[in-house]
Design an enzyme around this catalytic site. Structure first.
Site, mmCIF file in Angstrom:
data_model
loop_
_atom_site.group_PDB
_atom_site.id
_atom_site.type_symbol
_atom_site.label_atom_id
_atom_site.label_comp_id
_atom_site.label_asym_id
_atom_site.label_seq_id
_atom_site.Cartn_x
_atom_site.Cartn_y
_atom_site.Cartn_z
ATOM 1 N N ASP A 34 -24.720 9.336 -20.702
ATOM 2 C CA ASP A 34 -26.089 9.536 -20.571
ATOM 3 C C ASP A 34 -26.397 10.325 -19.176
ATOM 4 O OD1 ASP A 34 -28.779 8.070 -22.152
ATOM 5 O OD2 ASP A 34 -29.333 9.378 -20.713
ATOM 6 N N TYR A 144 -34.952 21.181 -34.748
ATOM 7 C CA TYR A 144 -34.529 19.938 -34.518
ATOM 8 C C TYR A 144 -33.853 19.130 -35.735
ATOM 9 C CZ TYR A 144 -34.571 14.960 -34.196
ATOM 10 O OH TYR A 144 -34.200 13.342 -34.037
ATOM 11 N N ILE A 210 -56.644 11.714 -33.410
ATOM 12 C CA ILE A 210 -56.069 11.705 -34.739
ATOM 13 C C ILE A 210 -55.791 13.128 -34.934
ATOM 14 C CG2 ILE A 210 -56.387 11.312 -37.142
ATOM 15 C CD1 ILE A 210 -58.020 8.789 -36.659
ATOM 16 N N PHE A 211 -54.561 13.457 -35.315
ATOM 17 C CA PHE A 211 -54.024 14.804 -35.518
ATOM 18 C C PHE A 211 -54.404 15.091 -36.910
ATOM 19 C CE2 PHE A 211 -50.909 14.768 -31.869
ATOM 20 C CZ PHE A 211 -52.034 14.820 -31.082
#
Ligand code: UDP
Length: 335
Positions: A34, A144, A210-211
């Site tokens: 890591d 992604y 809240i999206f």
């Protein structure tokens, strides 16, 4: 298999650290690789060996393979924010794909035949059919998701040409925390719904936004499949046996979707606090609903979630956030 060495990249991160815990508990020797750019030194299990390195450093990785003679590789380390990948698409594609390619090539060179990839529901973009099973059309929703798709393709060829068997585990929304309170979620900045809602409950944020509340869902907010991070960890361990025979890919979720409002309601019940809410605009790229079909992994591995209900997931996350208000408090930077 117990006693064998397993390389866990990203073992200092949220899902990776829980997987390390599961592997150590099952008697494996774990080596964590890591760079601590997102992960935390304090999240690494005391019985695991930590190698702080950049996965782009192929020579350092090769030395690690030589020193430990790995039985399997579990690859968690990656950039993983959908929104950020829309802003920096090539950084995501390059870093995620090149780092994975280094690892897969080293597996081939050093004779490591088992590879477990932390993949994503974002492979499926905005699917037409719900729940999403393994036969769903792959149309990544972001760079992604595309980077994980490309890694899955690399693994396909590693299997066909070099007999490296791989498991691609496509997660939905990883959440919760270890029930013993030792591990949890610590992202900086935090972008995920459950920890943000809990911060609003604790008064560390003024409110939760809240999206989007005009989605075509029963209460107008987005529906997601929240899966307990320990249930994900168990799936990673279970798959190691199957890799002795063949490669596989599984979608990993609870199979039940909850809306943003349902998450806020669950958090209100768990915390006993009023949670101030504001309705805001949609977040670009958010599909209305993502729910996993996890019948295949249940059937083939006998996996089933131990902490399936949302309130338990939120309760564990709340216990972690209360006991670790600053997360691990060891923010490390890459040298
Ligand atoms: N969400 C929200 N407010 C926030 C953060 C997230 O309404 O402050 C919503 C988001 O739009 C999505 C759901 O919560 O529908 C889960 O988002 P998260 O970022 O946790 O995970 P994602 O589904 O993006 O992987």
């Amino acid at each position: 298999m117990s006693g064998e060495a397993i390389l866990v990249t990203g073992g200092a991160g949220f899902v990776g650290s829980h997987a390390v815990r599961e592997l150590v508990d099952r008697g494996f020797r774990v080596v964590v690789a890591d760079d601590l750019s997102l992960g935390h030194r304090a999240a690494v299990h005391p019985q695991a060996t930590l190698a702080v390195l950049d996965l782009g450093d192929r020579a350092a990785l090769a030395r690690l393979f030589e020193a430990h003679g790995f039985f399997a590789v579990m690859h968690f380390a990656s950039k993983s924010l959908v929104g950020e990948s829309m802003a920096y698409p090539f950084r995501y594609l390059r870093d995620n794909v090149v780092n994975a390619l280094n690892l897969v090539e080293l597996c081939v060179e050093k004779g490591v035949k088992r590879f477990v990839l932390s993949s994503t529901a974002n492979l499926f973009g905005e699917p037409d059919v719900m729940p999403i099973d393994e036969a769903a059309r792959i149309e990544p929703g972001s760079p992604y998701g595309e980077s994980k798709h490309l890694i899955e393709r690399i693994l396909l060829w590693a299997d066909r040409i070099h007999d490296v068997r791989s498991a691609c585990l496509r997660y939905f929304n990883a959440a919760g925390a270890h029930p013993d309170g030792s591990l949890g979620e610590d992202h900086q900045p935090e972008t995920h719904l459950i920890p943000l809602v809990l911060d609003a409950a604790a008064g560390r944020r003024s409110h939760i936004e809240i999206f989007g509340s005009d989605y075509p869902t029963p209460d107008g907010t987005c529906i997601r499949d929240y899966i307990h991070v320990c249930d994900l960890a168990v799936a990673h361990a279970l798959v190691l046996d199957l890799l002795g025979e063949r490669s596989c890919r599984f979608n990993l979720g609870n199979g039940t979707g909850y809306s943003v409002r349902e998450v806020i309601d669950a958090a209100t019940r768990v915390t006993g606090k009023a949670i101030p809410v504001r309705e805001g605009a949609r977040r670009p790229g958010d599909p209305p609903a993502l729910v996993a079909g996890s019948a295949l992994i249940r059937k083939e591995l006998g996996w089933s979630p131990r902490f399936a209900d949302l309130e338990t997931i939120v309760r564990h996350a709340w216990a972690w956030r209360q006991s670790h208000p600053q997360g691990y408090g060891d923010r490390a930077t890459v040298a």
